[in-house]
Design a protein around this motif. Structure first.
Motif, PDB file in Angstrom:
ATOM      1  N   TYR A  56      -6.614  26.842  11.666  1.00 62.64           N
ATOM      2  CA  TYR A  56      -6.341  27.109  13.083  1.00 62.64           C
ATOM      3  C   TYR A  56      -6.501  25.868  13.953  1.00 62.64           C
ATOM      4  O   TYR A  56      -5.831  25.713  14.959  1.00 62.64           O
ATOM      5  CB  TYR A  56      -7.291  28.222  13.559  1.00 62.64           C
ATOM      6  N   ALA A 105     -12.258  24.547  32.644  1.00 58.43           N
ATOM      7  CA  ALA A 105     -12.391  25.998  32.743  1.00 58.43           C
ATOM      8  C   ALA A 105     -11.260  26.632  33.546  1.00 58.43           C
ATOM      9  O   ALA A 105     -10.992  27.823  33.403  1.00 58.43           O
ATOM     10  CB  ALA A 105     -13.739  26.349  33.374  1.00 58.43           C
ATOM     11  N   ARG A 108      -4.791  25.870  33.008  1.00 59.11           N
ATOM     12  CA  ARG A 108      -4.213  26.656  31.905  1.00 59.11           C
ATOM     13  C   ARG A 108      -3.210  25.847  31.087  1.00 59.11           C
ATOM     14  O   ARG A 108      -2.443  26.402  30.315  1.00 59.11           O
ATOM     15  CB  ARG A 108      -3.552  27.923  32.445  1.00 59.11           C
ATOM     16  N   LEU A 113      -6.614  24.053  27.652  1.00 58.80           N
ATOM     17  CA  LEU A 113      -6.970  25.239  26.885  1.00 58.80           C
ATOM     18  C   LEU A 113      -7.526  24.834  25.526  1.00 58.80           C
ATOM     19  O   LEU A 113      -8.481  25.429  25.028  1.00 58.80           O
ATOM     20  CB  LEU A 113      -5.747  26.144  26.697  1.00 58.80           C
ATOM     21  N   TYR A 116     -10.956  23.895  26.213  1.00 57.76           N
ATOM     22  CA  TYR A 116     -11.801  24.992  26.710  1.00 57.76           C
ATOM     23  C   TYR A 116     -12.352  25.856  25.570  1.00 57.76           C
ATOM     24  O   TYR A 116     -13.469  26.364  25.654  1.00 57.76           O
ATOM     25  CB  TYR A 116     -10.988  25.837  27.691  1.00 57.76           C
ATOM     26  N   GLN A 117     -11.579  26.034  24.502  1.00 56.32           N
ATOM     27  CA  GLN A 117     -12.048  26.908  23.414  1.00 56.32           C
ATOM     28  C   GLN A 117     -13.350  26.417  22.793  1.00 56.32           C
ATOM     29  O   GLN A 117     -14.044  27.163  22.126  1.00 56.32           O
ATOM     30  CB  GLN A 117     -10.968  27.035  22.341  1.00 56.32           C
ATOM     31  N   PHE A 120     -17.302  27.846  23.897  1.00 55.90           N
ATOM     32  CA  PHE A 120     -17.877  29.149  23.591  1.00 55.90           C
ATOM     33  C   PHE A 120     -18.751  29.152  22.338  1.00 55.90           C
ATOM     34  O   PHE A 120     -18.659  28.256  21.508  1.00 55.90           O
ATOM     35  CB  PHE A 120     -16.749  30.174  23.466  1.00 55.90           C
ATOM     36  N   ASP A 121     -19.562  30.190  22.259  1.00 59.50           N
ATOM     37  CA  ASP A 121     -20.469  30.331  21.118  1.00 59.50           C
ATOM     38  C   ASP A 121     -19.680  30.418  19.815  1.00 59.50           C
ATOM     39  O   ASP A 121     -18.565  30.930  19.777  1.00 59.50           O
ATOM     40  CB  ASP A 121     -21.301  31.608  21.255  1.00 59.50           C
ATOM     41  N   ARG A 123     -20.442  30.623  15.235  1.00 61.14           N
ATOM     42  CA  ARG A 123     -21.379  31.191  14.271  1.00 61.14           C
ATOM     43  C   ARG A 123     -22.745  30.507  14.271  1.00 61.14           C
ATOM     44  O   ARG A 123     -23.776  31.157  14.314  1.00 61.14           O
ATOM     45  CB  ARG A 123     -20.752  31.103  12.876  1.00 61.14           C
ATOM     46  N   ARG A 261     -15.349  24.414  15.536  1.00 60.08           N
ATOM     47  CA  ARG A 261     -16.394  24.805  16.479  1.00 60.08           C
ATOM     48  C   ARG A 261     -17.778  24.429  15.962  1.00 60.08           C
ATOM     49  O   ARG A 261     -18.661  24.061  16.698  1.00 60.08           O
ATOM     50  CB  ARG A 261     -16.328  26.301  16.765  1.00 60.08           C
ATOM     51  N   ASP A 264     -19.302  25.930  10.103  1.00 60.25           N
ATOM     52  CA  ASP A 264     -18.661  27.059   9.439  1.00 60.25           C
ATOM     53  C   ASP A 264     -17.138  26.901   9.401  1.00 60.25           C
ATOM     54  O   ASP A 264     -16.487  27.322   8.445  1.00 60.25           O
ATOM     55  CB  ASP A 264     -19.038  28.353  10.155  1.00 60.25           C
TER      56      ASP A 264
ATOM     57  N   ARG B 128      -1.494  31.040  28.871  1.00 58.02           N
ATOM     58  CA  ARG B 128      -0.954  29.965  29.698  1.00 58.02           C
ATOM     59  C   ARG B 128      -0.347  30.520  30.982  1.00 58.02           C
ATOM     60  O   ARG B 128      -0.383  29.892  32.016  1.00 58.02           O
ATOM     61  CB  ARG B 128       0.082  29.167  28.908  1.00 58.02           C
ATOM     62  N   PHE B 138     -11.107  33.392  23.481  1.00 59.57           N
ATOM     63  CA  PHE B 138     -11.977  32.417  22.817  1.00 59.57           C
ATOM     64  C   PHE B 138     -13.390  32.943  22.564  1.00 59.57           C
ATOM     65  O   PHE B 138     -14.061  32.511  21.647  1.00 59.57           O
ATOM     66  CB  PHE B 138     -12.056  31.130  23.650  1.00 59.57           C
ATOM     67  N   ASP B 139     -13.850  33.827  23.406  1.00 57.40           N
ATOM     68  CA  ASP B 139     -15.219  34.314  23.255  1.00 57.40           C
ATOM     69  C   ASP B 139     -15.220  35.702  22.631  1.00 57.40           C
ATOM     70  O   ASP B 139     -16.102  36.503  22.881  1.00 57.40           O
ATOM     71  CB  ASP B 139     -15.905  34.356  24.631  1.00 57.40           C
ATOM     72  N   ARG B 145      -9.493  33.634  13.890  1.00 56.75           N
ATOM     73  CA  ARG B 145      -8.694  32.409  13.832  1.00 56.75           C
ATOM     74  C   ARG B 145      -7.989  32.209  12.485  1.00 56.75           C
ATOM     75  O   ARG B 145      -6.837  31.768  12.469  1.00 56.75           O
ATOM     76  CB  ARG B 145      -9.572  31.208  14.191  1.00 56.75           C
ATOM     77  N   ARG B 417     -19.496  37.477  30.922  1.00 56.05           N
ATOM     78  CA  ARG B 417     -18.308  37.673  30.099  1.00 56.05           C
ATOM     79  C   ARG B 417     -18.482  38.753  29.048  1.00 56.05           C
ATOM     80  O   ARG B 417     -17.526  39.314  28.551  1.00 56.05           O
ATOM     81  CB  ARG B 417     -17.970  36.374  29.351  1.00 56.05           C
TER      82      ARG B 417
END
Lengths: 290, 871
Positions: A56, A105, A108, A113, A116-117, A120-121, A123, A261, A264, B128, B138-139, B145, B417
């Protein structure tokens, strides 16, 4: 700089493995300042099936399955990689860190983007107020991003002790923060957690480190394992790599395998076996300048 | 319909006379308290039937339900035991118009959600364009994925989709939750329908209710068409997390109804990018997997690595296009409540039409204004996780104290969120039979859709669930609510299609049966062993109790001591009547005997054996006929009083024994004897059903091998511990042995009443025509092992050699010689033969298990070590 990398992982099993399925991230990815000139994967026993694709995050990944009983598996990845000297864009790290945070944040566009991913949290990395408090002293209001990040890097490097016995993959980040010990992967996870807790996107980078030979002596062979560091988003100026284990910004000394990320997403070898009993792993990495 | 008389439901004598009116919309009564017209046929039929007849029939139906074990393991239930599914006999009647509105609304919604998924796992344009907040993707643990970019044929992401819908006071339907990840309940809806149609056949017929079978045929067709290979006759499996899962019953039920093989992750393996089912005869390719595992658990290699239930390599074989998975992995994303407020705009954008059926008003706290709204209306909000995640129960704002509300508000502010606030819908009410009265309960219906051609078809019905009391709006099985059948009235003639009839498509005739997973073979083998173990124990116990109750004490029955010792050896329940303290127990054996029957905590007790038997039967539930299953359920010994709710239904005759045993200590041995008599008959019924109803395929073979092996062991053990040492006057003992081995009649017919050891040994060891003899078991085993699937090898297999050698030893034995005693009153030839056979049997068992069942890698849920004597 052109490097020749050889990365061998040997698994020995106490009982026969009937079937083993693996997903490996052992092919260096191509990026703005790195290209992979040559790559091959040698697996013993020869897998019944090998299949290459991209994950990905755009990293090359290889799936293979050994479908005959075996007591030993050797995976050797050999690659020749051209790494250009990396010089961050002048403006990249000069923006106030809050500006990067907010830009990423709210924009777009595909580039933002993509960054931005990595806020986040994941694993192994969960944001927390403890991580944010640890990071806070480096993140004074309006401080330029790179300055803040390097201050944090310096602090992690001096506050934490490199200790191979202190942690395992299962050690949670909060324990690393409390005990102040760990290995490169822990420090990378830790700094990513700090940055994400401040709202700054950061991704995990898996790869190798050049082992500089002493003058007049042959290159150190087989003494090193794979390495891990992180990359920080500078909004439209792209990403800057940071290595908290060595307190530096990699230039042409780090060879990138893959990013994601956290560990993992990009662990060099992931596998599921049937049978096998107790097993041991040995890793040998050689990085030689060509 | 119109010819029916107007019914006054409030009239005295009407079953509905106590039916209360509430402020909610009522499904049956309109705002003036008059019966809605679509309920008229049902209410009329019920009034004709009468409440007492309904109640009576319902008691019978409940018995059926219990036997079918419609169970739901509620998470909060600390015992984790099977809890009967609370069903009530009054269906929810849905008018044709309502049915059509629901259908149109849900089909549109399902299409919309498929478009959302196609975008998410494809170009991700919605983010987008600002129609989907990036945080929601994403969260979100529901976004997988590794599945991004997988090509899904025709973008059909929802082969099965379910929606929970409720109705507000103004009659409007609202969607409360979307389900795409192993949506459960369709099987329960089917089970409810079958029970209800059987209980109220006349009422059901008169009401012209739409049948469910066509829906399930659509499911089957849809799944068959997914097959990348063998589309004419694809192998479809239903992947279950296993018997310990909440809704395992439903998995087994659906698999049987739809004709799919029920498998666990361990039954499947991936080779050369294809998924295979591990069968006794080898590996068989799988074309379609209907999974009841959460998406992220399906492949420990590429998805959650801590999953032990999945199939490593599955994602890779999907990439290779060799297997279809329903629903495609990652579809669970649409269960995110955070999507709900976005759907109206998404619908305009993706389908170019307004959303037909609204979602219950939902605010995602990741949006600042929504968050403020939720925080300022916390008292009338239901707070839920915004993303699909490990079952976190919704929090009802109204039930919180001010302090708790503050804590919750703090949690929301810390991680906005992660939460949504949902308006609490004032769900409609509907009649329910509570005890012997009809009361009102709040209603929630789970509706089911399946992809069909290029659209969807909706199940004409659904799983209706009701609140536990009329005061609560919480509708959940975990908090004790019940379920109902849902009747959607038919516009015309009811299609009487049933899946149990031949379909239009010709099916290739098949007499094969190689489709036995190794794990199922293993379980059937152990089922056979446990059934026979139970029978052996019951017979020996009965032989002892008969003697004990007829006479006043042990002293009067000299053969008793021998039998009691044999009992201890048989069940390996030392010390018992053999080890330390045996003398005292032999003098007063009652306590020990009762313990061997009722003490479930004791390995080797009858109760423990029955529990093991039922546990293993539960694992092959899908391979047993309904009748066989009923017999096995009824084998239940008195339950532990502390484990069961004081339910009159459950206090069967046998329960009384355990109460006596536990509390008053009045040792009613004769009543225990009656219980054992019943068990002998039930076990015989099981044997008969296995003999008469199971096709002679590998499943039956393994079951029967288990029985034959165990019976061989019992016979050897009985003879070794009764007849090897000769007694001075052996008559009564020989008689007891014959009786326990169920061979007295044959013996009498042959030898009249002359009891001699040689003919007894001949009958029980060597007589191949006596189904109780050892030779008979060995002949049967020999036939079984010859027919086990194997590569053709010219020489005999190890298991064939063992059976043949034992059988030859028995055939060559001379009964007269066996009966002769030496100076120490021991029968040395008998002793040697039996000890040799006793050594052979476990070797045979081991050879079979290692040869055929060794690749069963799943933890086997059998009894403790000491129960597995041969292991």
């Amino acid at each position: 700089m052109i490097y020749r990398v050889s990365h061998t992982t040997t698994y020995e099993y106490g009982a026969p493995v009937l079937i083993g399925q693996n997903l490996v991230h052992l092919t260096p990815r191509t990026s703005t300042h790195q290209s992979c000139l040559h790559q091959r994967l040698l697996i013993e026993p020869v897998p019944g099936l090998t299949s290459a694709r991209h994950d990905y995050f755009g990293n090359p990944a290889t799936f293979f399955a050994i479908q005959e009983p075996h007591r030993k598996m050797i995976v050797t990845a050999e690659s020749v990689v051209d790494v250009k000297r990396f010089v961050p864009h002048d403006a990249a790290g000069k923006q106030p860190w809050e500006q990067v945070r907010d830009r990423v944040a709210n924009d777009r566009g595909p580039l933002m983007l993509d960054a931005y991913q990595f806020v986040f949290d994941s694993r192994y990395i969960q944001c927390s107020s403890d991580l944010a408090s640890y990071a806070a002293p480096s993140f004074a209001a309006g401080r330029p991003l790179l300055e803040a990040v390097m201050d944090l890097t310096r602090r992690i490097h001096s506050d934490f002790q490199y200790d191979q016995q202190a942690t395992t993959l299962a050690t949670p980040l909060c324990d690393v923060l409390t005990n102040r010990r760990g290995v490169c992967q822990d420090f990378a996870h830790l700094q990513i957690g700090c940055l994400r807790s401040m709202g700054v996107p950061a991704r995990y980078v898996s790869g190798y480190l050049r082992t500089r030979p002493n003058p007049g002596r042959p290159p150190t062979v087989g003494a090193h394992a794979s390495h891990a560091w992180l990359s920080v988003s500078c909004a439209e100026f792209g990403w800057i790599d940071v290595d908290p284990t060595n307190n530096l910004i990699p230039s042409d000394t780090h060879i990138t395998l893959a990013w994601g990320r956290d560990y993992d997403d990009v662990s060099p070898i992931k596998g599921v076996i049937l049978g096998g009993g107790h097993h041991t792993v040995a890793v040998a990495v050689d990085v030689v300048e060509q | 319909m119109t010819s029916l008389p107007r019914t006054d439901v409030a009239a005295a004598g009407s079953p509905f006379q106590h039916y209360p009116r509430t402020g909610s919309y009522d499904e049956m009564l309109d705002e003036r308290g008059d019966l809605r017209s679509h309920w008229r046929p049902f209410v009329h039929a019920l009034e004709t039937l009468g409440l007492s007849e309904l109640t009576r029939r319902w008691e019978e139906a409940k018995h059926l339900i219990r036997e079918d074990r419609v169970t739901y393991n509620a998470h909060a239930d600390p015992i984790g035991s099977d809890r009967p599914w609370e069903l009530d006999p009054i269906p929810v009647v849905v008018s044709l118009a309502d049915g059509q509105a629901i259908e149109a609304g849900l089909i549109q919604r399902a299409r919309l959600l498929e478009h959302v998924l196609a975008d998410l796992y494809g170009p991700q344009e919605l983010v987008r364009e600002g129609l989907l907040p990036p945080e929601v993707i994403f969260d979100n643990p529901g976004f997988l994925r590794p599945c991004h970019g997988l090509r899904i044929p025709a973008n059909r992401y929802l082969h099965l989709y379910a929606a929970d819908i409720g109705r507000s006071a103004d009659g409007q339907f609202w969607v409360i939750a979307d389900r795409a990840q192993a949506p459960s309940g369709a099987g329960y809806a089917l089970e409810n329908r079958i029970v209800l149609a059987r209980t109220l056949p006349d009422v059901f017929r008169d009401c012209q209710v739409q049948r469910l079978a066509l829906f399930f045929r659509s499911v089957r067709e849809t799944l068959s068409q997914l097959a990348p290979h063998n589309r004419d006759n694809p192998r479809i499996v239903l992947l279950t997390p296993g018997p310990s899962h909440d809704t395992y019953f439903e998995h087994a039920y659906l698999a049987r109804y739809l004709g799919f093989t029920l498998v666990e992750g361990g039954d499947l393996t991936v080779r050369d990018n294809r998924v295979f089912l591990k069968l006794l005869g080898g590996l068989q390719p799988v074309d379609v997997i209907l999974h009841r595992l959460d998406d992220s658990l399906c492949d420990p290699l590429e998805l959650r690595s801590d999953s032990i239930q999945g199939v490593p390599g599955l994602v890779q074989s999907i990439w290779a296009g060799n297997v279809a998975v329903a629903n495609p992995l990652g579809s669970g994303f649409i269960e995110s409540p955070a999507l709900m407020p976005l759907l109206p705009k998404l619908c305009e954008r993706l389908l170019d039409e307004p959303l037909k059926m609204p979602s219950v008003p939902t605010w995602w706290c990741g949006d600042e204004r929504s968050r403020e709204h939720v925080l300022s209306h916390l008292h009338r909000m239901i707070i839920k996780p915004a993303m699909p995640c490990d079952k976190i129960a919704p929090i009802f704002g109204e039930s919180l104290s001010a302090d708790q509300r503050d804590t919750l508000a703090g949690q929301i502010r810390a991680r906005p969120r992660a939460f949504v606030g949902q308006e609490q819908l004032g769900l409609s009410t509907t009649p329910a039979l509570i005890g012997s009265q009809i009361q009102s309960r709040h209603l929630l219906v789970r509706a089911f859709l399946t992809a069909s051609n290029d659209s969807f078809s909706v199940m004409p019905g659904g799983l209706a669930r009701v609140s536990a009391t009329c005061d609560t709006l919480v509708v959940s099985h975990r908090t004790g609510g019940g379920s109902k059948d849902t009747w959607v009235l038919s516009p015309g003639r009811v299609s009487t299609f049933t899946l149990l009839r031949p379909t239009v498509q010709p099916v290739e005739l098949s007499r094969g049966g190689g489709d036995l997973p190794s794990r199922a073979a293993d379980n059937l083998y152990w089922l056979g062993r446990y059934v026979e173990r139970a029978e052996g124990a019951v017979r020996l116990l009965r032989g002892i109790l008969v003697r004990l109750t007829e006479k006043s004490g042990v002293a009067e029955v000299p053969e008793l001591t021998t039998l009691l010792r044999a009992l201890t050896y048989q069940g390996n329940t030392l010390p018992g009547f053999v080890g330390e303290g045996a003398e005292a127990r032999l003098a007063a054996p009652e306590q020990e005997l009762l313990s061997l029957v009722f003490d479930g905590t004791r390995a080797g007790s009858l109760k423990a054996t029955c529990a093991a038997l039922q546990a293993v039967a539960g694992m092959v539930r899908d391979r047993l006929s309904v009748d066989t299953w009923r017999v096995l359920i009824n084998l239940e010994l008195p339950p532990n009083a502390d484990r069961r709710r004081p339910d009159r239904q459950a206090r069967t005759q046998t329960a009384a024994f355990s109460a006596d045993y536990a509390s008053t200590n009045s040792r009613t041995l004769s009543r225990v004897l009656a219980l054992l008599d019943q068990m002998v008959i039930k076990l015989a019924a099981f044997g008969g059903l296995a003999m008469e109803s199971m096709t002679r395929l590998q499943g039956w073979r393994f079951l029967d091998m288990g029985r034959r092996l165990e019976r061989s062991y019992h016979t050897i053990s009985l003879l070794a511990h009764t007849l090897v040492s000769a007694q001075p006057s052996e008559g009564p003992l020989l008689e007891a042995v014959l009786e326990i081995a169920d061979s007295s009649m044959t013996y009498r017919r042959r030898y009249l009443s002359n009891l001699h050891p040689a003919p007894v040994l001949d009958l029980l060891l060597a007589d191949e025509s006596n189904p109780r003899s050892l030779a008979f078991q060995l002949v049967a085993l020999s036939e079984h092992v010859e027919n086990l699937p194997r590569e053709s090898v010219p020489s005999r297999s190890p298991e064939e050699r063992i059976v043949l050698s034992s059988l030859t030893a028995v055939r060559l034995a001379d009964a007269e010689l066996l009966a002769t005693t030496d100076s120490a009153s021991v029968r040395p030839h008998l002793r040697d033969l039996l000890s040799r056979l006793e050594a052979d049997i476990p070797v045979l068992s081991d050879t079979i298990t290692t040869g055929y069942l060794s690749h069963v890698q799943l933890p086997r849920q059998l009894g403790t070590q000491s129960l597995d004597r041969f292991q």
